[in-house]
Design a protein around this motif. Structure first.
Motif, mmCIF file in Angstrom:
data_model
loop_
_atom_site.group_PDB
_atom_site.id
_atom_site.type_symbol
_atom_site.label_atom_id
_atom_site.label_comp_id
_atom_site.label_asym_id
_atom_site.label_seq_id
_atom_site.Cartn_x
_atom_site.Cartn_y
_atom_site.Cartn_z
ATOM 1 N N ALA A 20 -65.106 -25.567 -55.225
ATOM 2 C CA ALA A 20 -65.506 -26.583 -56.206
ATOM 3 C C ALA A 20 -64.586 -26.551 -57.426
ATOM 4 O O ALA A 20 -64.218 -27.610 -57.961
ATOM 5 N N ALA A 21 -64.189 -25.356 -57.861
ATOM 6 C CA ALA A 21 -63.321 -25.249 -59.031
ATOM 7 C C ALA A 21 -61.925 -25.785 -58.737
ATOM 8 O O ALA A 21 -61.298 -26.412 -59.602
ATOM 9 N N ILE A 22 -61.422 -25.540 -57.535
ATOM 10 C CA ILE A 22 -60.107 -26.077 -57.165
ATOM 11 C C ILE A 22 -60.145 -27.597 -57.194
ATOM 12 O O ILE A 22 -59.208 -28.252 -57.650
ATOM 13 N N GLU A 23 -61.234 -28.146 -56.744
ATOM 14 C CA GLU A 23 -61.367 -29.604 -56.694
ATOM 15 C C GLU A 23 -61.511 -30.223 -58.080
ATOM 16 O O GLU A 23 -60.942 -31.283 -58.362
ATOM 17 N N SER A 24 -62.250 -29.552 -58.975
ATOM 18 C CA SER A 24 -62.565 -30.196 -60.253
ATOM 19 C C SER A 24 -61.783 -29.644 -61.446
ATOM 20 O O SER A 24 -61.444 -30.406 -62.349
ATOM 21 N N GLN A 25 -61.481 -28.363 -61.493
ATOM 22 C CA GLN A 25 -60.897 -27.771 -62.691
ATOM 23 C C GLN A 25 -59.376 -27.632 -62.655
ATOM 24 O O GLN A 25 -58.722 -27.785 -63.676
ATOM 25 N N ILE A 26 -58.819 -27.323 -61.521
ATOM 26 C CA ILE A 26 -57.394 -27.035 -61.431
ATOM 27 C C ILE A 26 -56.633 -28.354 -61.337
ATOM 28 O O ILE A 26 -56.809 -29.118 -60.394
ATOM 29 N N LYS A 27 -55.777 -28.591 -62.299
ATOM 30 C CA LYS A 27 -55.021 -29.852 -62.358
ATOM 31 C C LYS A 27 -53.531 -29.625 -62.128
ATOM 32 O O LYS A 27 -52.710 -30.427 -62.551
ATOM 33 N N ASP A 28 -53.173 -28.559 -61.457
ATOM 34 C CA ASP A 28 -51.771 -28.232 -61.198
ATOM 35 C C ASP A 28 -51.188 -29.245 -60.208
ATOM 36 O O ASP A 28 -51.752 -29.459 -59.127
ATOM 37 N N PRO A 29 -50.055 -29.881 -60.539
ATOM 38 C CA PRO A 29 -49.480 -30.876 -59.618
ATOM 39 C C PRO A 29 -48.922 -30.246 -58.336
ATOM 40 O O PRO A 29 -48.753 -30.946 -57.341
ATOM 41 N N ARG A 30 -48.679 -28.946 -58.363
ATOM 42 C CA ARG A 30 -48.175 -28.276 -57.157
ATOM 43 C C ARG A 30 -49.268 -28.095 -56.115
ATOM 44 O O ARG A 30 -48.989 -27.879 -54.937
ATOM 45 N N LEU A 31 -50.502 -28.170 -56.544
ATOM 46 C CA LEU A 31 -51.633 -27.920 -55.657
ATOM 47 C C LEU A 31 -51.820 -29.102 -54.709
ATOM 48 O O LEU A 31 -52.052 -30.225 -55.131
ATOM 49 N N GLY A 32 -51.687 -28.834 -53.417
ATOM 50 C CA GLY A 32 -51.845 -29.881 -52.413
ATOM 51 C C GLY A 32 -53.295 -30.006 -51.982
ATOM 52 O O GLY A 32 -54.224 -29.653 -52.713
ATOM 53 N N MET A 33 -53.473 -30.496 -50.780
ATOM 54 C CA MET A 33 -54.820 -30.638 -50.223
ATOM 55 C C MET A 33 -55.262 -29.280 -49.683
ATOM 56 O O MET A 33 -55.040 -28.941 -48.530
#
Length: 157
Positions: A20-33
């Motif tokens: 849930a935190a990866i989906e909502s809190q982390i806004k890193d552009p490197r983070l893919g699906m």
């Protein structure tokens, strides 16, 4: 040592919180699906390993690994706030290769199914090269013709 059931429950809770935190809190552009597939906690509740998969090529996997490594502190503090436990386990992120292996196995099974279907198609109209049953049987030895021909051969010698 903690109860193994408690470690399992904490692992499930960590998996839910981190995804849930990866989906909502982390806004890193490197983070893919990124999909969190599993989490495991050591029996002393000090370390947690979070398994994840990334949809995309190798560069997307590498970029997502870097993004998760840089977001580990934020994710750990989020886990601490939401679980309310005294000592928050350290988080280690590991790329999960099980889906890739499963996909390779599915492809291999599909190739085998096609090969079996081709073999069954070839077998439909196949005939034996010799007799259908090439082996001798005891009842075949009692043929009267064989007895007469073997007695004639003995008398000739």
């Amino acid at each position: 040592m903690a109860d193994p059931a408690r470690a399992r429950k904490l692992a499930v809770r960590i998996r839910q919180i981190v995804s849930a935190a990866i989906e909502s809190q982390i806004k890193d552009p490197r983070l893919g699906m990124v999909t969190v597939t599993d989490a495991r906690v050591t029996s002393d509740l000090r370390e947690a390993t979070v398994f994840y998969t990334v949809y995309g090529d190798d560069t997307a996997v590498a970029d997502s690994a870097k993004a998760l490594a840089s977001a580990t502190g934020v994710l750990r503090s989020t886990v601490g706030r939401q679980t309310g436990i005294k000592f928050v386990p350290t988080l280690a992120f590991v790329a999960d290769h099980v889906p890739d292996t499963a996909r390779e196995l599915d492809e291999a099974l599909e190739r085998v199914r096609h090969a079996d279907a081709e073999l069954a198609r070839l077998r439909e109209h196949a005939t034996y090269a010799g007799d259908a049953d090439p082996y001798r049987h005891p009842e075949d030895d009692d043929d009267p013709e064989d007895v007469e021909s073997s007695s004639e051969q003995r008398s000739a010698s």
